[in-house]
Write a protein that holds these residues in place. Structure first.
Motif, PDB file in Angstrom:
ATOM      1  N   VAL A  44       0.805   2.217  -1.158  1.00 20.26           N
ATOM      2  CA  VAL A  44       1.247   1.959  -2.521  1.00 20.26           C
ATOM      3  C   VAL A  44       0.253   2.595  -3.480  1.00 20.26           C
ATOM      4  O   VAL A  44      -0.945   2.404  -3.355  1.00 20.26           O
ATOM      5  CB  VAL A  44       1.345   0.447  -2.800  1.00 20.26           C
ATOM      6  CG1 VAL A  44       1.733   0.192  -4.253  1.00 20.26           C
ATOM      7  CG2 VAL A  44       2.336  -0.215  -1.855  1.00 20.26           C
ATOM      8  N   ARG A  45       0.747   3.341  -4.417  1.00 16.83           N
ATOM      9  CA  ARG A  45      -0.099   3.913  -5.465  1.00 16.83           C
ATOM     10  C   ARG A  45       0.020   3.043  -6.697  1.00 16.83           C
ATOM     11  O   ARG A  45       1.120   2.673  -7.103  1.00 16.83           O
ATOM     12  CB  ARG A  45       0.335   5.341  -5.782  1.00 16.83           C
ATOM     13  CG  ARG A  45      -0.544   6.034  -6.826  1.00 16.83           C
ATOM     14  CD  ARG A  45      -0.230   7.524  -6.883  1.00 16.83           C
ATOM     15  NE  ARG A  45      -1.058   8.205  -7.880  1.00 16.83           N
ATOM     16  CZ  ARG A  45      -0.600   8.598  -9.067  1.00 16.83           C
ATOM     17  NH1 ARG A  45       0.667   8.389  -9.408  1.00 16.83           N
ATOM     18  NH2 ARG A  45      -1.406   9.218  -9.912  1.00 16.83           N
ATOM     19  N   VAL A  46      -1.124   2.718  -7.274  1.00 13.90           N
ATOM     20  CA  VAL A  46      -1.164   1.815  -8.422  1.00 13.90           C
ATOM     21  C   VAL A  46      -1.809   2.540  -9.597  1.00 13.90           C
ATOM     22  O   VAL A  46      -2.919   3.052  -9.476  1.00 13.90           O
ATOM     23  CB  VAL A  46      -1.971   0.544  -8.081  1.00 13.90           C
ATOM     24  CG1 VAL A  46      -1.979  -0.411  -9.268  1.00 13.90           C
ATOM     25  CG2 VAL A  46      -1.391  -0.138  -6.848  1.00 13.90           C
ATOM     26  N   VAL A  47      -1.127   2.563 -10.717  1.00 12.93           N
ATOM     27  CA  VAL A  47      -1.650   3.248 -11.895  1.00 12.93           C
ATOM     28  C   VAL A  47      -1.586   2.315 -13.095  1.00 12.93           C
ATOM     29  O   VAL A  47      -0.508   1.818 -13.444  1.00 12.93           O
ATOM     30  CB  VAL A  47      -0.855   4.534 -12.190  1.00 12.93           C
ATOM     31  CG1 VAL A  47      -1.385   5.200 -13.457  1.00 12.93           C
ATOM     32  CG2 VAL A  47      -0.936   5.500 -11.022  1.00 12.93           C
ATOM     33  N   SER A  61       4.024   2.793  -7.108  1.00 17.33           N
ATOM     34  CA  SER A  61       4.909   3.812  -6.553  1.00 17.33           C
ATOM     35  C   SER A  61       4.587   3.989  -5.089  1.00 17.33           C
ATOM     36  O   SER A  61       3.575   3.490  -4.590  1.00 17.33           O
ATOM     37  CB  SER A  61       4.762   5.134  -7.312  1.00 17.33           C
ATOM     38  OG  SER A  61       3.447   5.617  -7.216  1.00 17.33           O
ATOM     39  N   GLY A  62       5.462   4.678  -4.381  1.00 15.17           N
ATOM     40  CA  GLY A  62       5.271   4.856  -2.952  1.00 15.17           C
ATOM     41  C   GLY A  62       6.094   3.835  -2.184  1.00 15.17           C
ATOM     42  O   GLY A  62       7.274   3.665  -2.456  1.00 15.17           O
ATOM     43  N   SER A  63       5.461   3.108  -1.275  1.00 14.83           N
ATOM     44  CA  SER A  63       6.147   2.106  -0.458  1.00 14.83           C
ATOM     45  C   SER A  63       6.257   0.798  -1.234  1.00 14.83           C
ATOM     46  O   SER A  63       5.433  -0.096  -1.108  1.00 14.83           O
ATOM     47  CB  SER A  63       5.389   1.874   0.842  1.00 14.83           C
ATOM     48  OG  SER A  63       5.305   3.065   1.597  1.00 14.83           O
ATOM     49  N   THR A  64       7.289   0.693  -2.046  1.00 18.03           N
ATOM     50  CA  THR A  64       7.412  -0.458  -2.934  1.00 18.03           C
ATOM     51  C   THR A  64       8.463  -1.462  -2.477  1.00 18.03           C
ATOM     52  O   THR A  64       8.803  -2.384  -3.211  1.00 18.03           O
ATOM     53  CB  THR A  64       7.760   0.014  -4.362  1.00 18.03           C
ATOM     54  OG1 THR A  64       8.983   0.753  -4.313  1.00 18.03           O
ATOM     55  CG2 THR A  64       6.651   0.876  -4.933  1.00 18.03           C
ATOM     56  N   SER A  65       8.962  -1.311  -1.255  1.00 20.57           N
ATOM     57  CA  SER A  65      10.055  -2.174  -0.815  1.00 20.57           C
ATOM     58  C   SER A  65       9.621  -3.601  -0.521  1.00 20.57           C
ATOM     59  O   SER A  65      10.459  -4.494  -0.522  1.00 20.57           O
ATOM     60  CB  SER A  65      10.712  -1.580   0.429  1.00 20.57           C
ATOM     61  OG  SER A  65       9.761  -1.464   1.468  1.00 20.57           O
ATOM     62  N   SER A  66       8.323  -3.833  -0.268  1.00 19.97           N
ATOM     63  CA  SER A  66       7.880  -5.186   0.095  1.00 19.97           C
ATOM     64  C   SER A  66       6.731  -5.657  -0.790  1.00 19.97           C
ATOM     65  O   SER A  66       5.768  -6.269  -0.313  1.00 19.97           O
ATOM     66  CB  SER A  66       7.455  -5.217   1.574  1.00 19.97           C
ATOM     67  OG  SER A  66       8.525  -4.882   2.411  1.00 19.97           O
ATOM     68  N   LEU A  67       6.836  -5.383  -2.072  1.00 16.63           N
ATOM     69  CA  LEU A  67       5.782  -5.828  -2.979  1.00 16.63           C
ATOM     70  C   LEU A  67       5.857  -7.332  -3.154  1.00 16.63           C
ATOM     71  O   LEU A  67       6.942  -7.903  -3.274  1.00 16.63           O
ATOM     72  CB  LEU A  67       5.919  -5.151  -4.333  1.00 16.63           C
ATOM     73  CG  LEU A  67       5.760  -3.627  -4.370  1.00 16.63           C
ATOM     74  CD1 LEU A  67       5.855  -3.134  -5.802  1.00 16.63           C
ATOM     75  CD2 LEU A  67       4.445  -3.210  -3.740  1.00 16.63           C
ATOM     76  N   ASN A  68       4.697  -7.948  -3.166  1.00 19.85           N
ATOM     77  CA  ASN A  68       4.612  -9.385  -3.410  1.00 19.85           C
ATOM     78  C   ASN A  68       3.955  -9.619  -4.773  1.00 19.85           C
ATOM     79  O   ASN A  68       4.414  -9.116  -5.785  1.00 19.85           O
ATOM     80  CB  ASN A  68       3.868 -10.065  -2.270  1.00 19.85           C
ATOM     81  CG  ASN A  68       4.622  -9.939  -0.957  1.00 19.85           C
ATOM     82  OD1 ASN A  68       5.846 -10.056  -0.905  1.00 19.85           O
ATOM     83  ND2 ASN A  68       3.891  -9.677   0.117  1.00 19.85           N
ATOM     84  N   GLY A  69       2.858 -10.348  -4.768  1.00 19.97           N
ATOM     85  CA  GLY A  69       2.198 -10.648  -6.026  1.00 19.97           C
ATOM     86  C   GLY A  69       1.596  -9.416  -6.686  1.00 19.97           C
ATOM     87  O   GLY A  69       1.187  -8.477  -6.021  1.00 19.97           O
ATOM     88  N   MET A  70       1.571  -9.446  -8.010  1.00 16.08           N
ATOM     89  CA  MET A  70       0.901  -8.406  -8.799  1.00 16.08           C
ATOM     90  C   MET A  70      -0.065  -9.121  -9.713  1.00 16.08           C
ATOM     91  O   MET A  70       0.253 -10.191 -10.267  1.00 16.08           O
ATOM     92  CB  MET A  70       1.926  -7.598  -9.607  1.00 16.08           C
ATOM     93  CG  MET A  70       2.993  -6.944  -8.753  1.00 16.08           C
ATOM     94  SD  MET A  70       4.238  -6.051  -9.714  1.00 16.08           S
ATOM     95  CE  MET A  70       3.347  -4.533 -10.108  1.00 16.08           C
ATOM     96  N   GLY A  71      -1.255  -8.557  -9.855  1.00 12.27           N
ATOM     97  CA  GLY A  71      -2.256  -9.267 -10.633  1.00 12.27           C
ATOM     98  C   GLY A  71      -3.201  -8.349 -11.367  1.00 12.27           C
ATOM     99  O   GLY A  71      -3.236  -7.149 -11.135  1.00 12.27           O
ATOM    100  N   TRP A  72      -3.940  -8.963 -12.266  1.00  4.71           N
ATOM    101  CA  TRP A  72      -4.943  -8.249 -13.052  1.00  4.71           C
ATOM    102  C   TRP A  72      -6.316  -8.877 -12.839  1.00  4.71           C
ATOM    103  O   TRP A  72      -6.448 -10.110 -12.805  1.00  4.71           O
ATOM    104  CB  TRP A  72      -4.595  -8.290 -14.540  1.00  4.71           C
ATOM    105  CG  TRP A  72      -3.400  -7.479 -14.902  1.00  4.71           C
ATOM    106  CD1 TRP A  72      -2.107  -7.906 -14.987  1.00  4.71           C
ATOM    107  CD2 TRP A  72      -3.385  -6.080 -15.207  1.00  4.71           C
ATOM    108  NE1 TRP A  72      -1.283  -6.864 -15.335  1.00  4.71           N
ATOM    109  CE2 TRP A  72      -2.041  -5.730 -15.483  1.00  4.71           C
ATOM    110  CE3 TRP A  72      -4.366  -5.087 -15.302  1.00  4.71           C
ATOM    111  CZ2 TRP A  72      -1.663  -4.431 -15.832  1.00  4.71           C
ATOM    112  CZ3 TRP A  72      -3.986  -3.805 -15.648  1.00  4.71           C
ATOM    113  CH2 TRP A  72      -2.651  -3.484 -15.907  1.00  4.71           C
TER     114      TRP A  72
END
Length: 115
Positions: free
Chosen positions: A2-5, A25-36
């Motif tokens: 997964v690429r994170v920008v 972007s990239g392998s985004t089919s199984s994204l879970n939590g997103m955080g800062w």
């Protein structure tokens, strides 16, 4: 993989607002939590906020009531709306994404709050 920008950082006066974006972007089919997370000069990286897929949010005490995290699952983007900014919010802000238990980090975006 997964690429994170991250984007949206900048210089703002105390009391002002900024909105950060985090795009996966990239392998985004199984994204879970997103955080800062954020890291100020000379300090350890600290948790800021996170959001689950269905939208459950958790915030650090220092930003509760001022910051709001949200996400657009269709676009694989997370946002961090930051209001009432303080000089102590100055830091490099990093986005972290949980993909099937593995965490991917962006390069960070600088937020500077002047007094």
């Amino acid at each position: 993989q997964v690429r994170v920008v991250e984007s949206g950082g900048g210089l703002v006066q105390a009391g002002g607002s900024l909105r950060l974006s985090c795009e996966a972007s990239g392998s985004t089919s199984s994204l879970n939590g997103m955080g800062w997370w954020r890291q100020a000069p000379g300090k350890q990286r600290e948790f800021v906020a996170r959001i689950s897929v269905p939208g459950v949010t958790v915030y650090a005490e220092s930003v509760t009531g001022r910051f709001t995290i949200s996400r657009d699952n269709a676009k694989n983007i997370a946002y961090l709306q930051m209001n009432s900014l303080k000089p102590e919010d100055t830091a490099v802000y990093y986005c972290a994404i949980d993909h099937s238990g593995a965490y991917f980090w962006g390069q960070g975006t600088q937020v500077t709050v002047s007094s």
